[in-house]
Design a protein around this motif. Sequence first.
Motif, PDB file in Angstrom:
ATOM      1  N   ASN A  12     -11.419   1.244  -3.569  1.00 45.42           N
ATOM      2  CA  ASN A  12     -11.376   0.715  -2.204  1.00 45.42           C
ATOM      3  C   ASN A  12     -10.957   1.767  -1.180  1.00 45.42           C
ATOM      4  OD1 ASN A  12     -11.988  -2.105  -2.821  1.00 45.42           O
ATOM      5  ND2 ASN A  12      -9.994  -2.116  -3.846  1.00 45.42           N
ATOM      6  N   TYR A  13     -10.399   2.887  -1.657  1.00 44.17           N
ATOM      7  CA  TYR A  13      -9.869   3.894  -0.744  1.00 44.17           C
ATOM      8  C   TYR A  13     -10.290   5.290  -1.175  1.00 44.17           C
ATOM      9  CZ  TYR A  13      -6.919   0.048   0.776  1.00 44.17           C
ATOM     10  OH  TYR A  13      -6.477  -1.164   1.241  1.00 44.17           O
ATOM     11  N   SER A  42      -6.659  -1.963   6.864  1.00 46.18           N
ATOM     12  CA  SER A  42      -6.990  -0.633   7.378  1.00 46.18           C
ATOM     13  C   SER A  42      -5.696   0.129   7.580  1.00 46.18           C
ATOM     14  CB  SER A  42      -7.747  -0.746   8.708  1.00 46.18           C
ATOM     15  OG  SER A  42      -8.163   0.506   9.149  1.00 46.18           O
ATOM     16  N   ILE A  73       0.922   5.332   0.362  1.00 51.46           N
ATOM     17  CA  ILE A  73       0.186   6.518   0.786  1.00 51.46           C
ATOM     18  C   ILE A  73       0.984   7.718   0.333  1.00 51.46           C
ATOM     19  CG2 ILE A  73      -0.729   7.759   2.754  1.00 51.46           C
ATOM     20  CD1 ILE A  73      -1.211   5.174   4.093  1.00 51.46           C
ATOM     21  N   SER A 113     -11.956   2.664   6.025  1.00 47.78           N
ATOM     22  CA  SER A 113     -10.896   2.283   5.083  1.00 47.78           C
ATOM     23  C   SER A 113      -9.532   2.785   5.511  1.00 47.78           C
ATOM     24  CB  SER A 113     -11.208   2.840   3.689  1.00 47.78           C
ATOM     25  OG  SER A 113     -12.444   2.375   3.207  1.00 47.78           O
ATOM     26  N   ILE A 114      -9.489   3.990   6.103  1.00 46.11           N
ATOM     27  CA  ILE A 114      -8.222   4.610   6.512  1.00 46.11           C
ATOM     28  C   ILE A 114      -8.394   5.049   7.963  1.00 46.11           C
ATOM     29  CG2 ILE A 114      -6.498   6.378   5.984  1.00 46.11           C
ATOM     30  CD1 ILE A 114      -7.716   6.585   3.191  1.00 46.11           C
ATOM     31  N   CYS A 168     -15.063   7.292   6.345  1.00 46.53           N
ATOM     32  CA  CYS A 168     -13.711   7.235   5.789  1.00 46.53           C
ATOM     33  C   CYS A 168     -12.798   6.364   6.645  1.00 46.53           C
ATOM     34  CB  CYS A 168     -13.158   8.651   5.673  1.00 46.53           C
ATOM     35  SG  CYS A 168     -11.702   8.786   4.611  1.00 46.53           S
ATOM     36  N   PHE A 201       0.839  -1.191   0.000  1.00 45.63           N
ATOM     37  CA  PHE A 201       0.000   0.000   0.000  1.00 45.63           C
ATOM     38  C   PHE A 201       0.875   1.242   0.000  1.00 45.63           C
ATOM     39  CE2 PHE A 201      -2.456  -3.308   2.126  1.00 45.63           C
ATOM     40  CZ  PHE A 201      -3.596  -3.310   1.353  1.00 45.63           C
ATOM     41  N   ILE A 249      -4.337   6.619  -1.366  1.00 44.19           N
ATOM     42  CA  ILE A 249      -3.784   5.263  -1.425  1.00 44.19           C
ATOM     43  C   ILE A 249      -4.108   4.746  -2.815  1.00 44.19           C
ATOM     44  CG2 ILE A 249      -3.796   2.965  -0.425  1.00 44.19           C
ATOM     45  CD1 ILE A 249      -4.816   4.240   2.161  1.00 44.19           C
ATOM     46  N   THR A 270     -14.933  10.216  -2.462  1.00 45.90           N
ATOM     47  CA  THR A 270     -14.738   8.930  -3.106  1.00 45.90           C
ATOM     48  C   THR A 270     -15.583   8.831  -4.369  1.00 45.90           C
ATOM     49  OG1 THR A 270     -14.744   6.534  -2.703  1.00 45.90           O
ATOM     50  CG2 THR A 270     -16.588   7.796  -1.816  1.00 45.90           C
ATOM     51  N   CYS A 327     -12.859  13.500   3.354  1.00 42.49           N
ATOM     52  CA  CYS A 327     -12.700  12.432   2.369  1.00 42.49           C
ATOM     53  C   CYS A 327     -13.747  12.532   1.258  1.00 42.49           C
ATOM     54  CB  CYS A 327     -12.813  11.065   3.040  1.00 42.49           C
ATOM     55  SG  CYS A 327     -11.527  10.748   4.268  1.00 42.49           S
ATOM     56  N   ALA A 374      -3.974   0.377  -5.010  1.00 44.14           N
ATOM     57  CA  ALA A 374      -2.977   0.472  -3.944  1.00 44.14           C
ATOM     58  C   ALA A 374      -1.856  -0.527  -4.170  1.00 44.14           C
ATOM     59  CB  ALA A 374      -3.640   0.212  -2.598  1.00 44.14           C
TER      60      ALA A 374
END
Length: 695
Positions: free
Chosen positions: A388-389, A34, A7, A336-337, A333, A5, A382, A348, A346, A308
């Motif tokens: 997914n993020y 996570s 970031i 996921s994070i 959010c 992953f 990510i 998406t 966040c 990611a």
Amino acid sequence: MTKQFFIKPLIASAVVITFSILSPQVLATKNSPSITVQSDTSLIDTKIVGGEVATEQNWPWMTAYVITFQDFITSLEINGTNYSTRHFTEGKSGQVSAELVSCGDGQLACENVQNKVCLIERGTNTFAEKANNCEAAGGIAAIIYNNVEGTISGTMGTDFTGTIPLVAITQQDGQALLNLLGQTANLSVSASSRLQQDASCGASFLGGKWVLTAAHCVDSPNAFLFKMNIGEYDLSDGAQNAVGIANIFIHPEYDVDAINNDIAIIELNESVNAPAIKLASKETTEQFALANSTATVAGWGGRTGYIAGEGETSNFPDILHKVDLTLISNDECRESINSITDAMLCATSTLEKGSCQGDSGGPLVVDTNTGIQQVGIVSFGIGCADTNYPGVYTRVSEFTDWIDTISTGVAIDQLQNFGAVPTNITNTTELRVANYSTESTTLTFSIEGDNQFTLDASNCSTLAANATCQITVNYEAQYAGEHSAKVIIHSDNTNVKTSYSQLLGFAVPSADNLAGVAGPANNKVTWFSGGDMPWTSNSLNGVESGVIAHRQESILLALIDGAGTLSFDWGVSSEENLDDPEEPYDVLELYVDGELIEFISGEVAVGPYSDDSNILVFGEGFHTISWRYSKDPATVDGQDKGFVQNVTFVPAPVTTPPTTPEPTPTTPVNNSSSGGNLFWLLFVLGSLYIYRRSY
């Protein structure tokens, strides 16, 4: 070994002109559904993925953070993808549209290239020879790609007689083009140079002389080399409109590792007459997030998404792009994070859309009943457009009071990080104080926190409107470890708001046991070592970093007294980032006077430090050289250590100019003198140790 992953702050690498921009490594977590953010300010690209061309009239406050330079204009487009190109000095101009064919490394005359574009790998023969081998076989243009990482900055030579246009591209792009042989390449090189620009981040215009962006975009010693282009839309023109940067105010609580409070205000050299963006309130922002409302982000970042652990992006447009996303609450959010803070927001999409490298610092906006308002600043993600993020943005409404205080009150340099310094050595810096209000004020200053910091603010007792002054801050650590404090400003005028400055430092204790171990003993070199674990002597007749855990570091520091040259051997055995060596995982870094000079990672046998001269040259005064072995959040490989030995400092020879004997006086003279006082004054001046850095 590949991290799972990534970031990444969403910032694009600017074109290197006559200087290079050092980018700290990007840390990543892995094998965790996570994610906890662990990253720094590396200059990594971001763009709009899955979006569309923006309407220029709708983004008048959109701002590009650019580097400007004089150069020839080059371009390369294949199958709708634009590739970053450079021209060759003494090369030829022209415009070509033809089939792309491979010419290997161009050592011999190319085959089957009549009226086609030659793709050639850099090698042992000259660029001119490669171009001639293409043209002699009937080729009408050439693309030369690097055989190592980085951009080619080459020349054809003044005696080049070829006529075909040529461009240079990176190794990565060249290898990608090998999969596109037979496609039509559209290539051009201008006949004359002109002022150009390249964007690494976005921003938004607040009005007057003020611009809003992400802290990680401008957290670099090179930030003042960039400019802000207000109301920019098409990067291919308008470079002459970019305005220089006067001051940068990074939020004092900006957390590099967590990318928290990722916000900065830029003061321009001059006011700009352009529409300003309106900032959303806390209530508006929360209302739109809870309602999962539509928000729009714009930028010049990469348009190629990736999941990611994959990447990076590509396909950077000159024209501003935008994409619509869905705001979500911070609670959503965090599913996921898990490191989302109240200073974050966040957004998406379920359709592989989002911001990406190159979009950092740009605005995330909503359409309210009272017009467009900014709710976020592109911060990190990510992957890029990974469903997914969510993408993470700085929540602007949390900082409106801070923005107002800086731009209309008394502002001070927001963060002074003295970095890793020796104990019991005085480190001094000056902080700029500016009154951006319309009224004069009497100021007092105090330090809140660690008493290892002291200040002298005698030059700033009274400050008129639009005036500036300097205060002096000293940091002399009596004990090792982290130190922090705040410089608080007090005003006697209640109409004038005031800000504060965050002071940070990390003191490294003395290590007399290393004298003569890391290298020959020398009374001009004093050793210090610390961090999470000190360095120790080893069987290699040198020293090695201490045993540290993930996200820790071991520091070896030498304080050099006076002018001279320094040489040393170093090596490392660590986890290596094979996918991107420029962003190492576990790494041994070399700092000189607080600035990162070089790093090594992976399996590097102990050997001489090597640059153009194989030595470091220092002028008069005190200097610090530090070797820091640091680890990322996961994985151990090799011996997991850095090594240093044979550190040798050779003082510069002291030359005494010849003196002419004075004639014997014929009359009595007064032999009294104040020379002793002068001697001590010169000694004190020569011993002042002024140290300023970002750690």
